[in-house]
Design a protein around this motif. Structure first.
Motif, PDB file in Angstrom:
ATOM      1  N   UNK A 403       0.821  -1.204   0.000  1.00 59.96           N
ATOM      2  CA  UNK A 403       0.000   0.000   0.000  1.00 59.96           C
ATOM      3  C   UNK A 403       0.860   1.262   0.000  1.00 59.96           C
ATOM      4  N   UNK A 404       2.104   1.139   0.451  1.00 63.86           N
ATOM      5  CA  UNK A 404       3.014   2.279   0.498  1.00 63.86           C
ATOM      6  C   UNK A 404       3.738   2.508  -0.825  1.00 63.86           C
ATOM      7  N   UNK A 405       3.529   1.626  -1.798  1.00 65.21           N
ATOM      8  CA  UNK A 405       4.221   1.717  -3.076  1.00 65.21           C
ATOM      9  C   UNK A 405       3.311   2.171  -4.210  1.00 65.21           C
ATOM     10  N   UNK A 406       2.095   2.595  -3.884  1.00 65.30           N
ATOM     11  CA  UNK A 406       1.131   2.962  -4.921  1.00 65.30           C
ATOM     12  C   UNK A 406       1.629   4.101  -5.800  1.00 65.30           C
ATOM     13  N   UNK A 407       2.459   4.991  -5.259  1.00 63.42           N
ATOM     14  CA  UNK A 407       2.888   6.160  -6.029  1.00 63.42           C
ATOM     15  C   UNK A 407       4.118   5.898  -6.901  1.00 63.42           C
ATOM     16  N   UNK A 408       4.652   4.677  -6.845  1.00 62.73           N
ATOM     17  CA  UNK A 408       5.780   4.339  -7.700  1.00 62.73           C
ATOM     18  C   UNK A 408       7.090   4.967  -7.285  1.00 62.73           C
ATOM     19  N   UNK A 409       7.247   5.267  -6.019  1.00 63.84           N
ATOM     20  CA  UNK A 409       8.474   5.862  -5.486  1.00 63.84           C
ATOM     21  C   UNK A 409       9.304   4.804  -4.764  1.00 63.84           C
ATOM     22  N   UNK A 445      13.920  -0.086  -0.872  1.00 67.53           N
ATOM     23  CA  UNK A 445      13.213  -0.696  -1.991  1.00 67.53           C
ATOM     24  C   UNK A 445      13.200   0.248  -3.181  1.00 67.53           C
ATOM     25  N   UNK A 446      13.449  -0.301  -4.363  1.00 69.01           N
ATOM     26  CA  UNK A 446      13.250   0.457  -5.583  1.00 69.01           C
ATOM     27  C   UNK A 446      11.749   0.564  -5.866  1.00 69.01           C
ATOM     28  N   UNK A 447      11.338   1.422  -6.798  1.00 71.28           N
ATOM     29  CA  UNK A 447       9.905   1.527  -7.108  1.00 71.28           C
ATOM     30  C   UNK A 447       9.280   0.229  -7.628  1.00 71.28           C
ATOM     31  N   UNK A 448      10.103  -0.703  -8.142  1.00 73.76           N
ATOM     32  CA  UNK A 448       9.563  -1.981  -8.607  1.00 73.76           C
ATOM     33  C   UNK A 448       9.519  -3.026  -7.506  1.00 73.76           C
TER      34      UNK A 448
END
Length: 488
Positions: A403-409, A445-448
Motif C-alpha cells: 500500500x506504500x508503493x502505490x505512487x511508484x516511489x 526498496x526500488x519503485x519496482x
C-alpha cells in the motif's frame, strides 16, 4: 513535444504509460488497431504480476474480473500441486480475459493523464541528439524525447531500428480456442486421458459456463495472421482423437507456434523495446504477458528518472542488463517445456523422470518460483540473499507494505528509526517502523519492489540512494560519491 511515445497499447504499453505518469512524464500511446481484439482469450496473471497490481493499487479493480486458480501444474503442464508456504500473500493464478486486463490497464493510464490514440500505425522512426521523430501512416509526424516499442513480436519499431531478432523459427504449430461441445464430459475425459498417454500437447477440458478449452496440434505451420476456423479444429480433432466431439459456437480461435527469439539489444539511443517486441516464445507456462508487464515495471521508473533529469547516467542501461537475462531464462524454460511435451520416446522418458523429481519439494518449488517470477534475483553485487530480490507484501505499522508503493516511489523501511532519506525525499519515501516483519535492520526498496540495499549505516545508505536515485536535492548533505561507493 512529448516526453515519451509508446507504440502499442497492449498490457506492456498500457502499464508502462501508467508507470511513467506516476512521475509526471508526458506520455502518448499510439495503437494501430482501432478496436479491441474480437476474440476473448483467457490469460493468466502469475504471482509476481498479481503482486505488481497490488503495488499500484490495481488489484481490487482486477480481481472481480478474474478467476483464481491454484498456483500449480504450470511447468510443462505436469500436474503437481504448488508446494506449501510460497513466499507471497498472493499465491494463486488469476485467469482473466485478455481484452479486460488491457482495458483496465489502459483506463488506469488514462486516469493518470496518459494520452492514447487508436488507429495510428507507425511507419517511420528517426532519432537525433535531441529526441525522436515518429511518422504515422497518415503522414503526421510526432516528436518525443524517447520512444518505446511495445508493439508485439512483429514489432515495426524493432524493424525500423534494425535490431536483430535471432532465434528459432516456428517448427510446429498448435491450434487453441474456446468453444462448446456436443458430447458428454465423461466421454471427453476418457478420450483425452487415452491420447495424453502419448501426446501431452493435446488437451480438451471444461473452462466454465459450458465452454471447453481446446488445444490440438496443427497439421503444419501456417500464417499466424490468419486465424483458424472451427472446421480446422474439427479436422485436427478427427485426425488425432477419431472424433470432433461435436465442437461448435467458438468464443475465440487462434494459433501459436514455437518460434523463440530475443532482441539483440533492448536500447538504441533514445529508443527502447519491451514486451513481445523484445522477446517471443511459446505460450506454454503462461509467461508471455507477465514477462511484458514486468518489463514495464522495471523500465518505467528508470525512464522517468531520465526524463526528469535525476537518473544517474547508467540507470537506464540497467533495464537491459536486468531484463534481458530474465527473458533468456524464460526462452530456455519454454524450450524445455515444449521438448517435454513431445510424443517421442526420449522426451516422454524425460517427462516421467521430471515428474518423479517434482515430488521433491525443492524441485517443485524451484520450478514454480521460476515460472511465477517470485524467485527472480537481480545482481546488485555481493550481499545477503534478499539483496536484489523482491520483498513480499509484509505487515507494517500503516497496514501492508504494498500500500506504500502505490505512487511508484522508492521506499526506505527503517526499523532503527535513525536513518534519513535526506535530499532524496522527492523520490524516496521513509517509513520508520520497528514493528515491520523483517529480520534485517533496514531495507531500501526500488519503485519496482526489489531490495536495493540492506543495512543500518547512513553513509552506506547514501551511497545506494546516489546509485539508484541520482544526486540529492540542494538541501541534502554531501552524498558518498561513486569513488567512495567503489571503495566500499
Amino acid at each position: 513535444m512529448f516526453d515519451v511515445i509508446i507504440v502499442g497499447c497492449g498490457p506492456t504499453g498500457a502499464m508502462l504509460a501508467a508507470e511513467l505518469r506516476l512521475h509526471g512524464v508526458r506520455v502518448l500511446v499510439v495503437e494501430k488497431e482501432t478496436e479491441p481484439a474480437s476474440f476473448v482469450r483467457i490469460v493468466g496473471l502469475h504471482i509476481r504480476s498479481i503482486e505488481l497490481m497490488a503495488m499500484r493499487g490495481l488489484l481490487d479493480r482486477v480481481l472481480p474480473h478474474g478467476r483464481r486458480r491454484p498456483a500449480g501444474g504450470f511447468f510443462a503442464a505436469i500436474a503437481k500441486p504448488a508446494p506449501e508456504g510460497l513466499d507471497s500473500a498472493h499465491a494463486y493464478l488469476l485467469g482473466i480475459p485478455q481484452p479486460v486486463i488491457v482495458r483496465l490497464l489502459e483506463e488506469h493510464a488514462v486516469a493518470l493523464g496518459a494520452q492514447v490514440r487508436h488507429g495510428c500505425a507507425v511507419t517511420g522512426v528517426e532519432q537525433d541528439d535531441e529526441g525522436v521523430t515518429v511518422e504515422l501512416a497518415d503522414g503526421e509526424r510526432l516528436r518525443s524525447r524517447h520512444l518505446v516499442g511495445c508493439d508485439g513480436g512483429r514489432s515495426t519499431v524493432r524493424r525500423l531500428l534494425g535490431v536483430g531478432f535471432p532465434g528459432e523459427p516456428a517448427r510446429t504449430e498448435t491450434l487453441m480456442g474456446e468453444m462448446e461441445v456436443g458430447v458428454p464430459q465423461e466421454e471427453i475425459a476418457a478420450k483425452v486421458a487415452e491420447i495424453q498417454e502419448t501426446d501431452k500437447s493435446f488437451s480438451l477440458g471444461p473452462f466454465g459456463e459450458g465452454v471447453y478449452r481446446v488445444v490440438v496440434p496443427a497439421e503444419g505451420v501456417g500464417d499466424r495472421a490468419e486465424p483458424p476456423t472451427i472446421d480446422d479444429f474439427r479436422q485436427r480433432l478427427r485426425a488425432i482423437a477419431g472424433t470432433d466431439f461435436g465442437v461448435h459456437s467458438p468464443r475465440w480461435l487462434s494459433r501459436f507456434g514455437d518460434a523463440t527469439r530475443l532482441a539483440e539489444r533492448y536500447r538504441v539511443g533514445r529508443v527502447l523495446l519491451a514486451g513481445d517486441a523484445a522477446h517471443i516464445h511459446p505460450p506454454i507456462g503462461g509467461q508471455g504477458l507477465n514477462l511484458g508487464v514486468q518489463d514495464a515495471f522495471n523500465l518505467g521508473w528508470k525512464l522517468a528518472g531520465q526524463v526528469r533529469g535525476w537518473a544517474p547516467e547508467s540507470l537506464l542501461d540497467t533495464y537491459q542488463d536486468e531484463r534481458r537475462p530474465v527473458a533468456e531464462d524464460v526462452l530456455d524454460n519454454t524450450r524445455a517445456q515444449m521438448a517435454l511435451s513431445s510424443p517421442e520416446p526420449g522426451p516422454r522418458a524425460l517427462r516421467r523422470l521430471l515428474t518423479e523429481l517434482m515430488d521433491f519439494d525443492e524441485v517443485n518449488r524451484h520450478l514454480i518460483e521460476k515460472i511465477t517470477a517470485i524467485g527472480l534475483r537481480y545482481d546488485f553485487g555481493a550481499g545477503p540473499d534478499l539483496l536484489g530480490r523482491r520483498l513480499r507484501d509484509i505487515d507494517v505499522r500503516q497496514g501492508r507494505l504494498y500500500e506504500l508503493l502505490h505512487r511508484g516511489r522508492g521506499l526506505l523501511l527503517d526499523r532503527t528509526g535513525r536513518l534519513s532519506t535526506g535530499g532524496w525525499s522527492d523520490r524516496v519515501d521513509h517509513l520508520a517502523d520497528p514493528t515491520a516483519a523483517l529480520d534485517v535492520p533496514c531495507v531500501l526498496l526500488r519503485p519496482d519492489g526489489h531490495v536495493a540495499w540492506i543495512g543500518d549505516d547512513q553513509r552506506d545508505l547514501d551511497a545506494q540512494l546516489y546509485r539508484w536515485f541520482g544526486a540529492p536535492g540542494r538541501d541534502a548533505p554531501d552524498p558518498v560519491g561513486p569513488k567512495d561507493t567503489a571503495r566500499r
